[in-house]
Design an enzyme around this catalytic site. Structure first.
Site, PDB file in Angstrom:
ATOM      1  N   LYS A  56      -7.972 -85.254  23.838  1.00  0.00           N
ATOM      2  CA  LYS A  56      -7.349 -85.541  22.550  1.00  0.00           C
ATOM      3  C   LYS A  56      -8.409 -85.919  21.523  1.00  0.00           C
ATOM      4  CE  LYS A  56      -3.832 -88.683  20.588  1.00  0.00           C
ATOM      5  NZ  LYS A  56      -2.848 -89.738  20.917  1.00  0.00           N
ATOM      6  N   SER A  80       1.368 -89.042  18.848  1.00  0.00           N
ATOM      7  CA  SER A  80       0.224 -88.370  18.278  1.00  0.00           C
ATOM      8  C   SER A  80      -0.499 -87.438  19.253  1.00  0.00           C
ATOM      9  CB  SER A  80      -0.772 -89.425  17.756  1.00  0.00           C
ATOM     10  OG  SER A  80      -1.274 -90.240  18.815  1.00  0.00           O
ATOM     11  N   SER A  90       2.793 -92.621  21.826  1.00  0.00           N
ATOM     12  CA  SER A  90       2.070 -91.360  21.616  1.00  0.00           C
ATOM     13  C   SER A  90       1.761 -90.555  22.869  1.00  0.00           C
ATOM     14  CB  SER A  90       0.771 -91.627  20.849  1.00  0.00           C
ATOM     15  OG  SER A  90       1.041 -91.971  19.515  1.00  0.00           O
TER      16      SER A  90
END
Length: 475
Positions: A76, A152, A176
Site C-alpha cells: 500500500k 483507504s 481501512s
C-alpha cells in the site's frame, strides 16, 4: 504460469508450489505482472510498478521453507515503505523519492518469502473510506467497475479481488483494512494494537489508532501473514499479548461454543435493508453452528467521542503535512493538496497541545467502555459497512466544502472506528452477497489479544459458507 492455475491457489498454496519446485518465483511474478497489465486499466489498483526490482529478487530467490516462498506482493502507498520504492500517501505534495530502507513490517513480509513488485492506490493521506485521489485517480471495484473498492486500502483490495495477488499489504486507522475487504469480498483482519510494529520510522500514529496487516482471499493466508509479521520490536510504544501458539496452527482447532452478540441497529446513519438482512442471516448461521447468539448493541456516546476522534485524526494529518513541508522546504498551500485534506489540515493546525491530550483521554475512556462490552460476551457481530459500496464520484474530495465528517462517510464507515479507539481486533468476512451480486462483509470483533479466537471462528464460517468460488468477472 497460466492465470487460472495461478488464481486458483491462495498465497500459502503458491508458496507450496515454489517449495516443491513445481514453479519458480519468477514464474509466479510474471503471472502477477501479466494479470496486472490485463486488469489494471479497468480497476486502477496498482499505481507504481517495480517490475525490474522484483524480477531481480525473484531470479535470485532460493527455494526454502518460507510459508509464502516466492509469492508476489503489492504494498500500500501508505506505510508500505520498501527500499527502492517511493511512498507518496496518495498526494502530489510528496515527491516520488525512493525509500532508503524497509519498514519492519515489509522486511518481515520479505523474510516470509513475499516478493514486492508495486504499490497500490490510496485516497490522499488515507482519509476517506473510498479511493479517489487527485494524484492517482479512482480505483474501481472489480465486482462493479462503477463502484468504489473502499478505502483507504482500496487499491490493495481491488488487486486481490481481481486475482493480481492472493495477499496485499493494508493498514487500518478507522476501518481501512476492513472496509475495502467488505467492498471487495475479502478477508480483512485489523489486529490488536501493537501486534505489528510501525517501526523503525514511526513509533505511534495518532495515539494508537493505526494498525498494520493485509487483505487476502482466505483465512489461512491472513493467519499465516500475521505469524510472519507479528512481534514487538525494541522501542515500540505498544505490545500485544503474546499468542499461545501460531495463528495458523490455531486454525486446526475449532472454536469453543462462543457467546456472540449481534446488532442491526445503526451506529450513525441508516443501514441498507440488504445489509440488515445479511447480518440477521449471519447471526442465524452462527447459532446453527452451535454458538450462543443474542441481540445486543454497544451504544457509543458519539457527542463526546466523535469530536475527539476527529481532533486526533486532524492533528495527525497536520503533523504529516507539516513534516512533508519541512523535508521539502515548501510552505503548505491550499493548492498542494485536495480540499478535504486542506480543510482537515486547517482544523488540525488549530488544535492546541492541551486539546489534543484531552481528546486522547476521551478516546481512552471510550475504548475502556467499549472493552467492558466484551466482559460477558466473546464476539460482537455487526455489518462491516452501513451501505453497499459507493458509486465512484459520489463524494468529491476537491469540493471546497469537502469534509471527513460528511454523514455519508460516517454512516458508511459504521462502527469500524470503535476497534481503532479500543485497540481490539476485528475481522471482516465476505459471508453475504447483495441481490445485485456485490459482496457484503460481516464484522466480528473480540477482546484485546484474541485474534486467534476470531480466526478460529472465521475458519469455521469459511467452511460452513464458502466464498472461494465467488470471483468477479473482468474482461
Amino acid at each position: 504460469m497460466e492465470f487460472e492455475a495461478y488464481a486458483a491457489r491462495d498465497g500459502l498454496g503458491l508458496g507450496e508450489l515454489v517449495r516443491r519446485r513445481e514453479v519458480s518465483a519468477l514464474e509466479l511474478l510474471e503471472a502477477a505482472i501479466a494479470r496486472t497489465e490485463a486488469v489494471n486499466p479497468q480497476i486502477n489498483a496498482i499505481v507504481y510498478r517495480a517490475y525490474d526490482q522484483a524480477r531481480a529478487a525473484a531470479t535470485a530467490f532460493a527455494s526454502a521453507e518460507q510459508p509464502f516462498a516466492g509469492v508476489p506482493l503489492l504494498l500500500k502507498d501508505i506505510l508500505g515503505d520498501c527500499v527502492g520504492m517511493p511512498t507518496r500517501l496518495g498526494s502530489a505534495s510528496i515527491p516520488p523519492i525512493p525509500w532508503p530502507a524497509d519498514s519492519y513490517l515489509v522486511a518481515r513480509l520479505k523474510r516470509a518469502g513475499f516478493i514486492p513488485f508495486g504499490k497500490t492506490n490510496v485516497p490522499e493521506f488515507g482519509l476517506p473510506p473510498f479511493t479517489e485521489s487527485k494524484l492517482y485517480g479512482p480505483a474501481r471495484n472489480p465486482w462493479d467497475l462503477s463502484r468504489t473498492p473502499g478505502g483507504s486500502s482500496g487499491g490493495s483490495a481491488a488487486a486481490v479481488a481481481a486475482g493480481v495477488v492472493p495477499v496485499a499489504h493494508a493498514n487500518d486507522g478507522g476501518g481501512s483494512i476492513r472496509i475495502p475487504a467488505a467492498c471487495c469480498g475479502l478477508v480483512g483482519l485489523k489486529p490488536t494494537r501493537g501486534r505489528n510494529s510501525l517501526g523503525p520510522f514511526i513509533g505511534d500514529l495518532m495515539s494508537g489508532l493505526v494498525a498494520e496487516h493485509v487483505v487476502s482471499r482466505t483465512v489461512r493466508d491472513t493467519a499465516a501473514a500475521l505469524d510472519a509479521t507479528a512481534g514487538h520490536m525494541t522501542g515500540d510504544p505498544y505490545a500485544a499479548p503474546p499468542p499461545a501458539q501460531s495463528f495458523l496452527a490455531a486454525l486446526g482447532t475449532p472454536p469453543r461454543k462462543l457467546r456472540i452478540a449481534f446488532t442491526t441497529k445503526p451506529s450513525i446513519g441508516p443501514l441498507d435493508p440488504e445489509v440488515i438482512a445479511a447480518t440477521e442471516a449471519t447471526a442465524k448461521l452462527c447459532a446453527e453452528l452451535g454458538h450462543e447468539v443474542e441481540e445486543a448493541a454497544y451504544v457509543l456516546d458519539t457527542a463526546t467521542a466523535a469530536p475527539a476522534f476527529f481532533a486526533v485524526y486532524a492533528a495527525g494529518l497536520a503533523s504529516t503535512i507539516d513534516t512533508v513541508a519541512r523535508l521539502t522546504g515548501r510552505t503548505p498551500a491550499p493548492g498542494d493538496v485536495e480540499a478535504m485534506s486542506w480543510n482537515f489540515y486547517e482544523s488540525g493546525r488549530a488544535i492546541t497541545a492541551s486539546q489534543y491530550l484531552s481528546a486522547v483521554t476521551v478516546l481512552q475512556q471510550a475504548g475502556r467502555s467499549f472493552a467492558t462490552f466484551f466482559e460477558h460476551r466473546d464476539v460482537w457481530l455487526t455489518p462491516t459497512v452501513g451501505q453497499l459500496p459507493f458509486p465512484v464520484g459520489l463524494i468529491d474530495t476537491n469540493d471546497p466544502k469537502a469534509t471527513l465528517g460528511d454523514p455519508r462517510i460516517v454512516g458508511f464507515a459504521h462502527c469500524n472506528g470503535l476497534y481503532n479507539v479500543s485497540g481490539q481486533p476485528a475481522i471482516s468476512l465476505p459471508l453475504q452477497v447483495s441481490s445485485s451480486g456485490l459482496p457484503i462483509g460481516m464484522m466480528f470483533g473480540g477482546r484485546s489479544g484474541e485474534e486467534a479466537l476470531l480466526l478460529q471462528l472465521a475458519a469455521q464460517l469459511e467452511v460452513a459458507q464458502p466464498w472461494s468460488g465467488r470471483r468477479p468477472k473482468l474482461d
